[in-house]
Each structure stands twice: as C-alpha cells, then as structure tokens.
Scaffold this active site. Structure first.
Site, PDB file in Angstrom:
ATOM      1  N   HIS A 163       0.887  -1.340  -0.062  1.00  0.00           N
ATOM      2  CA  HIS A 163       0.117   0.082  -0.142  1.00  0.00           C
ATOM      3  C   HIS A 163       0.817   1.225   0.050  1.00  0.00           C
ATOM      4  CE1 HIS A 163       0.408   0.681   4.468  1.00  0.00           C
ATOM      5  NE2 HIS A 163       0.465  -0.550   4.584  1.00  0.00           N
ATOM      6  N   ASP A 165      -0.225   4.512   1.210  1.00  0.00           N
ATOM      7  CA  ASP A 165      -0.296   5.415   2.205  1.00  0.00           C
ATOM      8  C   ASP A 165       0.258   4.700   3.610  1.00  0.00           C
ATOM      9  OD1 ASP A 165      -2.135   3.124   2.424  1.00  0.00           O
ATOM     10  OD2 ASP A 165      -3.247   4.091   3.919  1.00  0.00           O
ATOM     11  N   ASP A 198       6.354   0.283   6.739  1.00  0.00           N
ATOM     12  CA  ASP A 198       5.022  -0.065   6.512  1.00  0.00           C
ATOM     13  C   ASP A 198       4.259   0.993   5.284  1.00  0.00           C
ATOM     14  OD1 ASP A 198       2.425  -0.671   6.588  1.00  0.00           O
ATOM     15  OD2 ASP A 198       2.157  -0.152   8.718  1.00  0.00           O
ATOM     16  N   GLU A 232      -4.978   1.701   2.879  1.00  0.00           N
ATOM     17  CA  GLU A 232      -4.714   0.550   3.637  1.00  0.00           C
ATOM     18  C   GLU A 232      -5.020   0.827   5.225  1.00  0.00           C
ATOM     19  OE1 GLU A 232      -3.691  -2.560   6.304  1.00  0.00           O
ATOM     20  OE2 GLU A 232      -2.542  -0.796   6.058  1.00  0.00           O
ATOM     21  N   GLU A 233      -4.385   1.953   5.507  1.00  0.00           N
ATOM     22  CA  GLU A 233      -4.516   2.408   6.987  1.00  0.00           C
ATOM     23  C   GLU A 233      -5.627   2.826   7.483  1.00  0.00           C
ATOM     24  OE1 GLU A 233      -2.212   1.362   8.621  1.00  0.00           O
ATOM     25  OE2 GLU A 233      -0.353   1.181   7.662  1.00  0.00           O
ATOM     26  N   ASP A 261       1.252 -10.078   0.028  1.00  0.00           N
ATOM     27  CA  ASP A 261       1.081  -8.774   0.611  1.00  0.00           C
ATOM     28  C   ASP A 261       1.881  -8.719   1.690  1.00  0.00           C
ATOM     29  OD1 ASP A 261       0.195  -5.927   0.853  1.00  0.00           O
ATOM     30  OD2 ASP A 261      -1.880  -6.545   0.873  1.00  0.00           O
ATOM     31  N   HIS A 539       4.027   2.194  12.821  1.00  0.00           N
ATOM     32  CA  HIS A 539       2.891   3.104  13.374  1.00  0.00           C
ATOM     33  C   HIS A 539       3.608   3.783  14.748  1.00  0.00           C
ATOM     34  CE1 HIS A 539      -0.403   0.844  11.589  1.00  0.00           C
ATOM     35  NE2 HIS A 539       0.280   0.835  10.500  1.00  0.00           N
TER      36      HIS A 539
HETATM   37 ZN   LIG Z   1       0.661  -1.598   6.512  1.00  0.00          ZN
END
Ligand SMILES: [Zn+2]
Length: 570
Positions: A163, A165, A198, A232-233, A261, A539
């Site tokens: 992803h 984002d 990520d 995705e987030e 993924d 995160h």
């Molecule tokens: Zn992710």
C-alpha cells in the site's frame, strides 16, 4: 526332520566361541529390553510425533539462476545498485502519503489526496522501463495496478501487493524521532522514516524486481500483477477494494496462482535455525460501540451510580471476563510452534511432545494453551482480544451525565467467530443491565426492554477471521522454496542448519481481506529480519528498515517471480 539333519551337519563349536556368542546375546537382549522398556513408559518419541509435521519442500532455485547467478548477484552485491535502491526508498519516504480517518472519497475530494499525485509522478520518474513495458491502470484516482502480460494466458497470474499510504505522525512525538519522520535518512545500515517499513520498502522492492527482470530480458509465461492500494491504513475501501473488483472483472474469481502482501513475521533465528514465517491467515477485526442513556439531573442529588459509574462497571465486567483461549489444528499458530518444536531445541522435551500432539490430544492441547497464555506475545495468537480504546461521557461538572459511550476493538481468533465475540460482550452488557434495571438493544433489536432507568445500545461492525491458506499447494511450494533459496544462499549462508519456512498467523490486518475471492493462496510476507513490530517502529516513532533486508526483498521478489513462472498450476 530337516532340523535334525541340520544339527547333525553342524561343525563342532569351541567353548570360547560359545561363551562369546552368549555374552553378545545377553548384551543384545539387554539393549532390546531397555528399548522396549522406554517405549512402554514413553511410547511416543519426538521423532515419531514429528513425522509428517511441518515438512519442508525443496529449496527452489530458478533454472536461470542455476545457469547464471550474475543477474541475482548484481542485486545482492552491486554497490551502485545498493545506493540506487537506498535513494529510491528515501525518495518514497519523503512524499508524505498520509491518510486520515476523515479522508473523503478520492473522486469527490481529490485535493485531499494530492500527495498521492506527487507519489505517482515520483514512481514514474524512478521506474520508466516498468511504466513503458507494463500496462498501468489508475483505479479510483490513486489505486495502481501494473500488469505484465504472460505468453501463456492459461496460467494463473500472480499478484504482488503493497500500500502507498502511511499512518500520520503525532505532533507530540516528533521530538522523539532520531531523524525527522519524512526526511528519509540513510545511515548506511538503516533507512529511517515514516512508511519505510510499512510499506514503502515493499512497494519499491516489487517495482525494482520487475525493472531488473525487464532489464535482464525476462519474458513471463505467467502474467505478473502489481497492485498498490492507497488507503490501507484507513480500511482499504477505495484502494484494495477497487483493485480487487478490477481483477475479478478481468480475470475472474479464484483466478490467481497466489498473492503476496505485507504482514507476517518476517525472518528470524530461533535457536540457531533461520525461520521465514509468512502469515497464512489473519484474525478478524471488529469494533463494538456501546452507548448508555440514563435520566439526567442536578449533581447535588446524585444516584448511587451515575451513568458514567454504570459504564465503568461495564468496563470492569468486560475486562474481568477475557475471551477463552483455544488452539485448534486449524490455527496457523499451532503449525508455527510445531515447526519450532520439530526443528529446534527452543522447548523442553515434554513441551515439544505436547505441542506435536496438540491438534488431537486434549490433555496436551490444554498444556500448550497454558504455556502460550503465559507469554504475552503469544497469548493473542490463541485468543480473541478486547481493548477498550475510546470512552466519552459527561458535559458539565454540575450536571449528571445522561449519555456515555465506549468503543471496544477486537481481533477475533481464527478459532472463533463474530457471533461468538459479540455474544460474550452482550452477556457482559446484560449482566450489568440487570443489576441496574436497564434495557439493552443490539443493532436496534431489543434484548431487554427499556426501563425508566435507561438502556444500553450496542452496535458492531466486524470482519470474520480470514480463511487459512493451505500448505499442500504448488503455490506454497513456490513461496516457501523461494524464501529458503534466499535465506540459505544469501542471508544466512553460514547457518549451521538449513532454514525452515513455517506458515503462521497475523494478529494485525492487511488489505488482503479485500482479495479473498481472487485466490485461496494468500500470503502475508516481507523479507524482514527486524520482525518485531516494536523494533521497527511501525505506526510509532523511529520507523526504520535494515538496508540489507530491502536488498534481500528485491532478490526474493525476483526469484519468486521466476520460480512461479517455471511452475505449473495445480
Ligand atoms: Zn501496512
């Protein structure tokens, strides 16, 4: 008769020889009886119990590699390529493709998504040959699909996903970052910045692998698809959702050979054995909102328990009744620890045996559950989680609260279901409601009638745990064999034991939930030796990746694509 004849024909034996034979017989007999004795006491040896458990397929080296390693070794060893790779990841991190929960439909409010336009321009400038050679589609404005059409349309395509984002950086935490989060800094060993782990490294690595394959003159038989969502987030409802729709329309249901993924547990050493742990399932996310409405009044004459007091009792009730742990043979986490039990000495003998028997032996199963439950990082692989993350209530210091709410976030165990999870919470609510003579409504259906004291209202939205990808498929053989090839040949060439690839469980969630209809072979895996989420700052603050991991990720994608191309469908 023949016996007599035989005995008569036997040559005479000396006393010495007879004595020797007797001693040998006694020793042999003693050895046999000890073995029989131990087997009686302990009929199942670890070797016996391990049979058929976590069998490892072949290390898979593509024929092009066996002929000529230089193409792959350029990726792994060339200094200029390494520098160029670092620049690409840094460039990607520098474009803050942050998404917030409040973001609107990109077709309605495209300005909100401006950074994604910049990101696309960056990708196009970095990967001109990929853009020239592959069909590029933009879905819902910012979803990206690259298709490299294979020469044999009968072969199922593969999908490599990531992803675009990233999660926001909290202003208050910026001072804790070693380098500013969107500066994208390489210190020669690591690359630092939001999104580095990520999942921009994953996204960039797939494009780099395809770029190298084009450069090296590869012509695929099997179609290769790259798919990058952009939300995705915040749930993936515009990105991966639309990509799935596009792919289903074009290729059909169950039309993909496999899908890789983000996610999984990367690569790590367990007791001298290198483990690659792709996740073959993920838990089901669910949010439960509970509101409590009660009569108000002046706080000078309060009831014994205010609205907030009652809600607090509910919080206490929920937290004092955690979900029961369970570990069935269907849970990939059991597969993972069985692999560890079989190939390492991480556990003592008894625990090993219990783990190996846990799928069918109740006593062994409960012992393993007890062991896992005592370890925080393992607990939620065998149990539905419950985290009360939001509470609101009260508006004024001298007014009784009339309305309060809470939100519980769950990750439902693969051995459980949405129904089981919601029934547990309903049970908690009903118990507190009865104590205070309150009504209960669940998704607008009456469970207990409203009273003059008020009522609870409960609403939930959840996704069931994912299907478990099977381990007896050609797709798994290709994935696990490719991982072992890179592990054994490049990442840990001096390891004392061959690597092991074990299907595991993801406690977090990914875009893959949108792709369930595309293939049963869904893997969440990133070549990452910093596999602990806290270690890499995903995160959180100081998100980073190891540059070597990024290089190995490109090498893995490269070889995986070639191996998948050489394989036939099931
Ligand atoms: Zn992710």
């Amino acid at each position: 008769m023949s016996i007599q004849l035989g005995e008569q024909n036997k040559p005479p034996v000396s006393l010495k020889k007879r004595l020797g034979a007797a001693i040998i017989s006694i020793i042999v007999l003693a050895l046999i009886s000890t073995q029989v004795y131990t087997q009686l006491l302990n009929p199942e040896s670890i070797e016996e119990l391990s049979r058929g458990v976590c069998e490892q397929g072949k290390v898979l080296r593509p024929s092009s590699y066996l002929k000529d390693k230089t193409h792959l070794e350029y990726i792994v060893k060339d200094k200029a390529f390494r520098e160029e790779s670092i620049k690409k990841v840094i460039g990607a991190v520098r474009i803050p493709t942050v998404t917030y929960d409040y973001y609107e439909d990109p077709l309605v409010n495209p300005q909100q998504w401006n950074n994604f336009t910049r990101f696309h321009a960056f990708l196009e400038a970095q990967f001109p040959t990929v853009y020239q050679n592959l069909k590029v589609s933009r879905l819902n404005g910012f979803g990206l699909v690259f298709e490299w059409e294979g020469s044999n349309s009968k072969l199922k395509p593969i999908l490599l996903a990531a992803h675009q984002d990233v999660v926001p950086v909290e202003q208050e935490t910026i001072s804790k970052w070693k380098y500013p989060p969107f500066e994208g800094v390489s210190d020669g060993k690591y690359i630092w910045g939001r999104g580095s782990s990520d999942t921009k490294t994953l996204l960039i690595s797939t494009l780099q692998s395809v770029e190298r394959l084009i450069h090296d003159g590869f012509n695929p038989r099997r179609t290769i698809v790259l798919g990058y969502g952009f939300d995705e987030e915040i749930g993936g409802k515009w990105g991966a959702f639309k990509i799935n729709e596009y792919l289903i329309n074009k290729y059909g249901k169950d039309s993909f050979f496999s899908l890789i993924d983000e996610g999984g547990n990367g690569v790590s050493f367990i007791d001298d054995v290198a483990f690659g742990v792709p996740a073959i399932a993920e838990k089901g996310p669910m949010n439960v909102n509970i509101a409590l409405t009660t009569p108000g009044g002046h706080s000078s004459v309060p009831p014994d328990h205010t609205n907030i007091g009652i809600l607090s009792q509910l919080v206490n009730e929920i937290e004092s009744t955690p979900f029961d742990p369970s570990l069935s043979g269907n849970n990939p986490f059991l597969n993972f620890i069985q692999c560890v039990a079989k190939y390492t000495d991480e556990y003592d003998k008894d625990l090993k045996k219990n783990i190996l028997k846990a799928a069918y032996d109740k006593v062994a199963n409960s012992k393993v559950i007890k062991f896992l439950h005592g370890i925080k990082k393992f607990r939620y692989s065998i149990q539905t989680s419950q985290a009360i993350d939001i509470v609101h209530g009260g508006v004024k210091a001298n007014a009784l609260p009339e309305y309060s709410t809470l939100v519980i976030n769950h990750r439902i165990s693969v051995d459980s279901s949405i129904d089981e999870a919601i029934n547990k919470i309903i049970g908690n609510v009903v118990k507190v409601a009865k104590k205070f003579d309150l009504g209960v409504y669940q998704n607008e259906v009456e469970v207990l009638p409203k009273t003059e004291n008020g009522y609870f209202e409960l609403k939930y939205l959840g996704l069931a745990p994912s299907p478990v990808s099977p381990l007896d498929t050609k797709s798994w053989e290709v994935l696990s064999g490719s991982i072992r090839h890179i592990l054994d040949d490049y990442v840990f060439p001096n390891a004392s034991a061959p690597s092991v690839v074990a299907g595991g469980l993801d406690n977090a969630n990914t875009d893959t939930s949108k792709y369930w209809d595309l293939t049963k072979n869904i893997y969440r895996f990133k070549f990452n030796t910093l596999s602990n989420i806290e270690d890499v700052g995903t995160h959180s603050v100081n998100e980073h990746i190891l540059i070597d991991d990024h290089i190995h990720l490109i090498a893995f994608n490269y070889e995986f694509i070639l191996n998948a191309d050489e394989a036939d469908d099931e």
